[in-house]
Design an enzyme around this catalytic site. Sequence first.
Site, PDB file in Angstrom:
ATOM      1  N   GLU A 133       0.799  -1.238   0.000  1.00 55.44           N
ATOM      2  CA  GLU A 133       0.000   0.000   0.000  1.00 55.44           C
ATOM      3  C   GLU A 133       0.825   1.279   0.000  1.00 55.44           C
ATOM      4  OE1 GLU A 133      -2.750  -0.504   3.271  1.00 55.44           O
ATOM      5  OE2 GLU A 133      -3.648  -2.283   2.387  1.00 55.44           O
ATOM      6  N   GLU A 239      -5.968 -11.023  -1.179  1.00 58.46           N
ATOM      7  CA  GLU A 239      -6.737 -10.825   0.068  1.00 58.46           C
ATOM      8  C   GLU A 239      -8.236 -10.775  -0.206  1.00 58.46           C
ATOM      9  OE1 GLU A 239      -5.306  -7.456   2.359  1.00 58.46           O
ATOM     10  OE2 GLU A 239      -3.205  -7.903   1.907  1.00 58.46           O
TER      11      GLU A 239
HETATM   12  C1  XIL Z   1      -6.075  -6.494   8.405  1.00 54.11           C
HETATM   13  C2  XIL Z   1      -6.309  -7.691   9.318  1.00 54.11           C
HETATM   14  O1  XIL Z   1      -7.168  -8.588   8.670  1.00 54.11           O
HETATM   15  C3  XIL Z   1      -6.879  -7.248  10.629  1.00 54.11           C
HETATM   16  O2  XIL Z   1      -6.943  -8.337  11.534  1.00 54.11           O
HETATM   17  C4  XIL Z   1      -6.035  -6.118  11.236  1.00 54.11           C
HETATM   18  O3  XIL Z   1      -6.664  -5.620  12.386  1.00 54.11           O
HETATM   19  C5  XIL Z   1      -5.835  -5.007  10.243  1.00 54.11           C
HETATM   20  O4  XIL Z   1      -5.291  -5.514   9.040  1.00 54.11           O
HETATM   21  N1  XIL Z   1      -4.935  -4.776   3.735  1.00 54.11           N
HETATM   22  C6  XIL Z   1      -3.882  -5.563   4.171  1.00 54.11           C
HETATM   23  C7  XIL Z   1      -4.071  -6.437   5.353  1.00 54.11           C
HETATM   24  O5  XIL Z   1      -2.839  -5.599   3.524  1.00 54.11           O
HETATM   25  O6  XIL Z   1      -2.895  -6.571   6.102  1.00 54.11           O
HETATM   26  C8  XIL Z   1      -5.192  -5.953   6.238  1.00 54.11           C
HETATM   27  O7  XIL Z   1      -5.393  -6.934   7.242  1.00 54.11           O
HETATM   28  C9  XIL Z   1      -6.441  -5.710   5.431  1.00 54.11           C
HETATM   29  C10 XIL Z   1      -6.202  -4.661   4.380  1.00 54.11           C
END
Ligand code: XIL
Length: 324
Positions: A133, A239
Amino acid sequence: MPSDRTLREVAESRGFDVGAAVDADSLRRDASYRTRLAEEFSALTPENALKMGPLRPTPDTYDFRDADAIVNFGRANDTTVRGHALVWHNQTPDWFQSWDYTDDQLRTFLREHVHTVVGRYRRTVDAWDVVNEAVADDGTMRETVWYDAMGEAYVDRAFEWANEVNPDADLYYNDYGADAVNGKSDAVYDLLDRLLDRGVPVDGVGLQLHALGEWPDPASIAENVRRFQELGLDVQITEMDVAFPAGEAPDDALERQAEYYRDVVDVCLETGVDTLVTWGVRDADSWLRSFRDFSERFTGDPLLFDDRNRPKPAYRAVSEALSE
Ligand code: XIL
Protein backbone atom coordinates in the site's frame (compact mmCIF):
# COMPACT_ATOMS: atom_id res chain seq x y z
CA MET A 1 -21.69 -30.84 -11.05
CA PRO A 2 -21.02 -31.06 -7.32
CA SER A 3 -17.59 -32.38 -6.54
CA ASP A 4 -16.62 -34.94 -3.95
CA ARG A 5 -13.10 -33.58 -4.05
CA THR A 6 -11.95 -30.81 -1.72
CA LEU A 7 -11.35 -27.35 -3.10
CA ARG A 8 -7.64 -27.94 -2.71
CA GLU A 9 -7.78 -31.14 -4.75
CA VAL A 10 -9.81 -29.49 -7.48
CA ALA A 11 -7.49 -26.48 -7.59
CA GLU A 12 -4.27 -28.45 -7.50
CA SER A 13 -5.39 -30.72 -10.30
CA ARG A 14 -5.25 -27.69 -12.56
CA GLY A 15 -2.16 -26.07 -11.11
CA PHE A 16 -4.07 -23.46 -9.14
CA ASP A 17 -3.69 -22.46 -5.48
CA VAL A 18 -6.58 -21.24 -3.37
CA GLY A 19 -5.31 -19.70 -0.16
CA ALA A 20 -6.47 -18.19 3.11
CA ALA A 21 -5.23 -15.63 5.60
CA VAL A 22 -4.44 -17.38 8.87
CA ASP A 23 -4.85 -16.30 12.47
CA ALA A 24 -2.35 -17.85 14.89
CA ASP A 25 -4.74 -18.12 17.86
CA SER A 26 -7.42 -19.92 15.86
CA LEU A 27 -4.76 -22.22 14.49
CA ARG A 28 -3.63 -23.18 18.00
CA ARG A 29 -7.07 -23.51 19.57
CA ASP A 30 -9.41 -24.80 16.95
CA ALA A 31 -9.09 -28.23 15.40
CA SER A 32 -11.88 -27.65 12.86
CA TYR A 33 -10.08 -24.54 11.65
CA ARG A 34 -6.89 -26.52 11.19
CA THR A 35 -8.77 -29.22 9.32
CA ARG A 36 -10.35 -26.75 6.90
CA LEU A 37 -7.02 -25.07 6.26
CA ALA A 38 -5.14 -28.27 5.62
CA GLU A 39 -7.80 -29.91 3.47
CA GLU A 40 -9.20 -27.00 1.49
CA PHE A 41 -6.32 -24.57 0.96
CA SER A 42 -2.90 -24.89 -0.62
CA ALA A 43 -1.61 -21.38 0.12
CA LEU A 44 -1.43 -19.58 3.46
CA THR A 45 -0.80 -15.96 4.42
CA PRO A 46 -0.31 -15.01 8.08
CA GLU A 47 -3.04 -12.37 8.54
CA ASN A 48 -1.14 -10.31 11.10
CA ALA A 49 1.76 -12.30 12.54
CA LEU A 50 4.44 -11.10 10.12
CA LYS A 51 3.56 -7.42 10.33
CA MET A 52 6.09 -5.21 12.00
CA GLY A 53 3.96 -4.33 15.04
CA PRO A 54 3.29 -7.89 16.19
CA LEU A 55 6.85 -8.95 15.32
CA ARG A 56 8.70 -6.15 17.10
CA PRO A 57 7.56 -5.74 20.73
CA THR A 58 10.64 -3.61 21.47
CA PRO A 59 13.23 -1.97 19.23
CA ASP A 60 15.77 -4.72 19.82
CA THR A 61 13.62 -7.83 19.97
CA TYR A 62 11.50 -10.01 17.73
CA ASP A 63 8.59 -12.24 18.67
CA PHE A 64 8.40 -14.91 16.00
CA ARG A 65 6.09 -17.31 17.85
CA ASP A 66 2.87 -16.65 15.93
CA ALA A 67 4.60 -16.37 12.58
CA ASP A 68 6.55 -19.59 13.21
CA ALA A 69 3.36 -21.44 14.15
CA ILE A 70 1.66 -20.47 10.88
CA VAL A 71 4.69 -20.98 8.65
CA ASN A 72 5.40 -24.38 10.22
CA PHE A 73 1.77 -25.42 9.77
CA GLY A 74 2.01 -24.46 6.11
CA ARG A 75 5.19 -26.45 5.62
CA ALA A 76 3.79 -29.46 7.45
CA ASN A 77 0.75 -29.41 5.17
CA ASP A 78 2.67 -28.74 2.01
CA THR A 79 1.10 -25.36 1.23
CA THR A 80 2.84 -22.34 -0.19
CA VAL A 81 3.37 -19.50 2.29
CA ARG A 82 3.12 -15.79 1.54
CA GLY A 83 4.93 -13.45 3.91
CA HIS A 84 2.84 -10.34 4.62
CA ALA A 85 4.13 -7.63 4.87
CA LEU A 86 7.67 -6.32 5.30
CA VAL A 87 7.06 -2.60 4.82
CA TRP A 88 3.70 -0.98 5.50
CA HIS A 89 2.42 2.22 7.11
CA ASN A 90 -0.14 0.42 9.32
CA GLN A 91 0.47 -1.87 12.28
CA THR A 92 3.89 -0.47 13.03
CA PRO A 93 5.03 -1.06 16.65
CA ASP A 94 3.54 1.15 19.39
CA TRP A 95 6.96 2.27 20.53
CA PHE A 96 7.49 3.75 17.07
CA GLN A 97 5.30 6.74 17.97
CA SER A 98 7.66 8.02 20.61
CA TRP A 99 10.91 7.06 18.89
CA ASP A 100 12.80 10.21 17.92
CA TYR A 101 14.82 8.75 15.05
CA THR A 102 16.92 10.32 12.34
CA ASP A 103 16.26 9.38 8.72
CA ASP A 104 19.44 7.36 8.76
CA GLN A 105 18.42 5.42 11.85
CA LEU A 106 15.08 4.57 10.30
CA ARG A 107 16.79 3.32 7.16
CA THR A 108 19.17 1.17 9.20
CA PHE A 109 16.25 -0.16 11.24
CA LEU A 110 14.29 -1.12 8.13
CA ARG A 111 17.28 -2.77 6.50
CA GLU A 112 17.94 -4.86 9.57
CA HIS A 113 14.25 -5.76 9.82
CA VAL A 114 14.01 -6.94 6.22
CA HIS A 115 17.27 -8.88 6.45
CA THR A 116 16.30 -10.61 9.68
CA VAL A 117 12.73 -11.53 8.77
CA VAL A 118 13.42 -12.67 5.22
CA GLY A 119 16.53 -14.48 6.45
CA ARG A 120 14.68 -16.42 9.14
CA TYR A 121 12.16 -17.74 6.61
CA ARG A 122 14.57 -18.20 3.73
CA ARG A 123 13.67 -21.86 3.30
CA THR A 124 10.02 -21.65 4.34
CA VAL A 125 8.39 -18.56 2.82
CA ASP A 126 7.88 -18.67 -0.94
CA ALA A 127 6.66 -15.15 -1.65
CA TRP A 128 6.81 -11.82 0.18
CA ASP A 129 4.61 -8.77 0.11
CA VAL A 130 7.72 -6.62 0.35
CA VAL A 131 5.91 -3.30 0.20
CA ASN A 132 2.23 -2.94 1.00
CA GLU A 133 0.00 0.00 0.00
CA ALA A 134 2.66 2.56 -0.94
CA VAL A 135 0.29 4.42 -3.26
CA ALA A 136 -2.39 6.72 -1.83
CA ASP A 137 -5.97 6.64 -3.11
CA ASP A 138 -5.35 9.78 -5.21
CA GLY A 139 -2.42 8.09 -6.96
CA THR A 140 0.38 10.02 -5.27
CA MET A 141 2.99 8.21 -3.18
CA ARG A 142 1.52 7.71 0.28
CA GLU A 143 3.20 9.85 2.89
CA THR A 144 4.40 7.33 5.40
CA VAL A 145 7.27 7.27 7.87
CA TRP A 146 9.25 5.35 5.25
CA TYR A 147 8.50 7.84 2.49
CA ASP A 148 9.26 10.81 4.73
CA ALA A 149 12.66 9.42 5.64
CA MET A 150 13.77 7.96 2.31
CA GLY A 151 11.47 9.17 -0.45
CA GLU A 152 10.35 6.67 -3.08
CA ALA A 153 13.75 4.97 -2.74
CA TYR A 154 12.43 3.10 0.31
CA VAL A 155 10.52 0.88 -2.09
CA ASP A 156 13.65 0.13 -4.13
CA ARG A 157 15.76 -0.58 -1.05
CA ALA A 158 13.16 -2.88 0.54
CA PHE A 159 13.09 -5.08 -2.57
CA GLU A 160 16.88 -5.05 -2.85
CA TRP A 161 17.35 -5.98 0.81
CA ALA A 162 14.85 -8.84 0.56
CA ASN A 163 16.51 -10.05 -2.62
CA GLU A 164 19.95 -9.98 -1.00
CA VAL A 165 18.84 -12.45 1.64
CA ASN A 166 16.58 -14.65 -0.46
CA PRO A 167 17.03 -14.34 -4.22
CA ASP A 168 14.71 -17.35 -4.66
CA ALA A 169 11.63 -15.80 -3.08
CA ASP A 170 9.00 -14.11 -5.25
CA LEU A 171 8.92 -10.46 -4.27
CA TYR A 172 5.61 -8.63 -4.60
CA TYR A 173 4.22 -5.15 -4.43
CA ASN A 174 0.71 -5.44 -2.88
CA ASP A 175 -2.17 -2.94 -2.81
CA TYR A 176 -5.94 -2.45 -2.51
CA GLY A 177 -8.26 -0.53 -4.80
CA ALA A 178 -5.96 -1.24 -7.74
CA ASP A 179 -7.75 -4.40 -8.87
CA ALA A 180 -9.44 -3.03 -11.98
CA VAL A 181 -8.24 -0.35 -14.39
CA ASN A 182 -8.69 2.95 -12.54
CA GLY A 183 -6.70 5.99 -11.42
CA LYS A 184 -5.08 4.15 -8.54
CA SER A 185 -4.06 1.11 -10.57
CA ASP A 186 -2.64 3.52 -13.20
CA ALA A 187 -0.45 4.96 -10.44
CA VAL A 188 0.57 1.50 -9.22
CA TYR A 189 1.38 0.57 -12.80
CA ASP A 190 3.56 3.67 -13.16
CA LEU A 191 5.34 2.90 -9.88
CA LEU A 192 6.08 -0.67 -10.97
CA ASP A 193 7.26 0.59 -14.35
CA ARG A 194 9.71 2.99 -12.65
CA LEU A 195 10.95 0.23 -10.32
CA LEU A 196 11.60 -2.10 -13.24
CA ASP A 197 13.35 0.69 -15.14
CA ARG A 198 15.64 1.17 -12.18
CA GLY A 199 16.43 -2.54 -12.10
CA VAL A 200 14.67 -3.18 -8.79
CA PRO A 201 14.11 -6.94 -8.22
CA VAL A 202 10.31 -6.96 -8.14
CA ASP A 203 8.62 -10.13 -9.39
CA GLY A 204 4.95 -9.45 -9.06
CA VAL A 205 1.90 -7.47 -8.07
CA GLY A 206 -0.63 -8.57 -5.47
CA LEU A 207 -4.17 -7.34 -6.06
CA GLN A 208 -5.87 -7.49 -2.67
CA LEU A 209 -9.41 -7.50 -4.11
CA HIS A 210 -11.34 -6.51 -1.01
CA ALA A 211 -14.66 -6.26 -2.85
CA LEU A 212 -16.45 -4.24 -0.18
CA GLY A 213 -19.66 -2.55 -1.24
CA GLU A 214 -18.37 -1.97 -4.75
CA TRP A 215 -17.18 -4.98 -6.67
CA PRO A 216 -14.59 -4.27 -9.35
CA ASP A 217 -15.75 -5.23 -12.84
CA PRO A 218 -14.28 -8.63 -13.81
CA ALA A 219 -13.53 -7.59 -17.40
CA SER A 220 -11.62 -4.59 -16.11
CA ILE A 221 -9.71 -6.76 -13.62
CA ALA A 222 -8.67 -8.96 -16.55
CA GLU A 223 -7.48 -5.93 -18.52
CA ASN A 224 -5.56 -4.68 -15.49
CA VAL A 225 -3.95 -8.07 -14.86
CA ARG A 226 -2.83 -8.23 -18.48
CA ARG A 227 -1.11 -4.88 -18.46
CA PHE A 228 0.92 -5.86 -15.38
CA GLN A 229 1.78 -9.17 -17.01
CA GLU A 230 2.97 -7.28 -20.08
CA LEU A 231 5.48 -5.52 -17.83
CA GLY A 232 6.82 -9.00 -17.08
CA LEU A 233 5.21 -9.26 -13.64
CA ASP A 234 3.34 -12.11 -12.00
CA VAL A 235 -0.09 -11.21 -10.67
CA GLN A 236 -1.91 -12.86 -7.77
CA ILE A 237 -5.15 -12.15 -5.93
CA THR A 238 -3.94 -11.81 -2.36
CA GLU A 239 -6.74 -10.83 0.07
CA MET A 240 -10.10 -11.46 -1.54
CA ASP A 241 -13.38 -11.00 0.32
CA VAL A 242 -16.80 -9.99 -0.99
CA ALA A 243 -19.37 -7.95 0.96
CA PHE A 244 -22.45 -5.82 0.37
CA PRO A 245 -22.99 -2.40 1.92
CA ALA A 246 -24.49 -2.95 5.39
CA GLY A 247 -28.28 -3.17 5.24
CA GLU A 248 -28.29 -3.53 1.46
CA ALA A 249 -27.82 -7.26 1.05
CA PRO A 250 -30.42 -8.64 -1.39
CA ASP A 251 -32.36 -11.81 -0.62
CA ASP A 252 -30.08 -13.80 -2.86
CA ALA A 253 -26.92 -12.25 -1.37
CA LEU A 254 -25.03 -15.51 -0.99
CA GLU A 255 -25.76 -16.52 -4.59
CA ARG A 256 -24.70 -13.11 -5.91
CA GLN A 257 -21.53 -13.33 -3.85
CA ALA A 258 -20.89 -16.81 -5.24
CA GLU A 259 -21.31 -15.51 -8.80
CA TYR A 260 -18.73 -12.82 -8.16
CA TYR A 261 -16.24 -15.33 -6.78
CA ARG A 262 -16.90 -17.46 -9.86
CA ASP A 263 -16.31 -14.50 -12.19
CA VAL A 264 -13.01 -13.70 -10.50
CA VAL A 265 -11.81 -17.30 -10.69
CA ASP A 266 -12.73 -17.24 -14.39
CA VAL A 267 -10.62 -14.09 -14.82
CA CYS A 268 -7.72 -15.86 -13.11
CA LEU A 269 -8.01 -18.88 -15.38
CA GLU A 270 -8.31 -16.72 -18.51
CA THR A 271 -5.33 -14.54 -17.70
CA GLY A 272 -3.04 -17.14 -16.13
CA VAL A 273 -3.23 -15.88 -12.54
CA ASP A 274 -2.51 -19.07 -10.58
CA THR A 275 -3.18 -18.04 -6.98
CA LEU A 276 -6.23 -16.57 -5.25
CA VAL A 277 -6.04 -16.00 -1.48
CA THR A 278 -9.18 -15.25 0.55
CA TRP A 279 -8.82 -13.03 3.61
CA GLY A 280 -9.78 -15.63 6.20
CA VAL A 281 -11.43 -19.03 6.39
CA ARG A 282 -14.85 -18.62 8.07
CA ASP A 283 -17.06 -15.54 7.98
CA ALA A 284 -16.74 -15.36 11.75
CA ASP A 285 -12.99 -14.79 11.39
CA SER A 286 -13.32 -11.95 8.92
CA TRP A 287 -11.66 -8.64 9.69
CA LEU A 288 -14.92 -6.97 8.54
CA ARG A 289 -16.44 -7.93 11.89
CA SER A 290 -13.80 -6.17 13.98
CA PHE A 291 -11.89 -3.58 11.97
CA ARG A 292 -12.72 0.07 12.71
CA ASP A 293 -16.33 0.84 11.69
CA PHE A 294 -16.42 -1.82 8.99
CA SER A 295 -19.16 -3.81 10.71
CA GLU A 296 -21.42 -0.76 10.29
CA ARG A 297 -20.44 -0.32 6.66
CA PHE A 298 -20.39 -3.83 5.22
CA THR A 299 -22.11 -7.17 5.61
CA GLY A 300 -19.92 -9.47 7.68
CA ASP A 301 -20.05 -12.67 5.64
CA PRO A 302 -17.47 -12.23 2.88
CA LEU A 303 -15.69 -15.62 2.80
CA LEU A 304 -16.08 -19.20 1.53
CA PHE A 305 -17.11 -20.84 4.84
CA ASP A 306 -19.89 -19.68 7.15
CA ASP A 307 -19.70 -18.98 10.88
CA ARG A 308 -20.08 -22.66 11.63
CA ASN A 309 -17.40 -23.62 9.17
CA ARG A 310 -19.77 -24.99 6.56
CA PRO A 311 -19.06 -24.40 2.87
CA LYS A 312 -21.15 -21.61 1.34
CA PRO A 313 -22.46 -21.15 -2.21
CA ALA A 314 -19.26 -19.17 -2.85
CA TYR A 315 -17.22 -22.26 -1.97
CA ARG A 316 -19.14 -24.35 -4.48
CA ALA A 317 -18.84 -21.64 -7.13
CA VAL A 318 -15.06 -21.49 -6.79
CA SER A 319 -14.82 -25.26 -6.89
CA GLU A 320 -17.07 -25.48 -9.95
CA ALA A 321 -15.23 -22.74 -11.81
CA LEU A 322 -11.98 -24.60 -11.19
CA SER A 323 -13.50 -27.91 -12.32
CA GLU A 324 -14.72 -26.62 -15.68
C1 XIL B 1 -6.08 -6.49 8.41
C2 XIL B 1 -6.31 -7.69 9.32
O1 XIL B 1 -7.17 -8.59 8.67
C3 XIL B 1 -6.88 -7.25 10.63
O2 XIL B 1 -6.94 -8.34 11.53
C4 XIL B 1 -6.03 -6.12 11.24
O3 XIL B 1 -6.66 -5.62 12.39
C5 XIL B 1 -5.84 -5.01 10.24
O4 XIL B 1 -5.29 -5.51 9.04
N1 XIL B 1 -4.93 -4.78 3.73
C6 XIL B 1 -3.88 -5.56 4.17
C7 XIL B 1 -4.07 -6.44 5.35
O5 XIL B 1 -2.84 -5.60 3.52
O6 XIL B 1 -2.90 -6.57 6.10
C8 XIL B 1 -5.19 -5.95 6.24
O7 XIL B 1 -5.39 -6.93 7.24
C9 XIL B 1 -6.44 -5.71 5.43
C10 XIL B 1 -6.20 -4.66 4.38
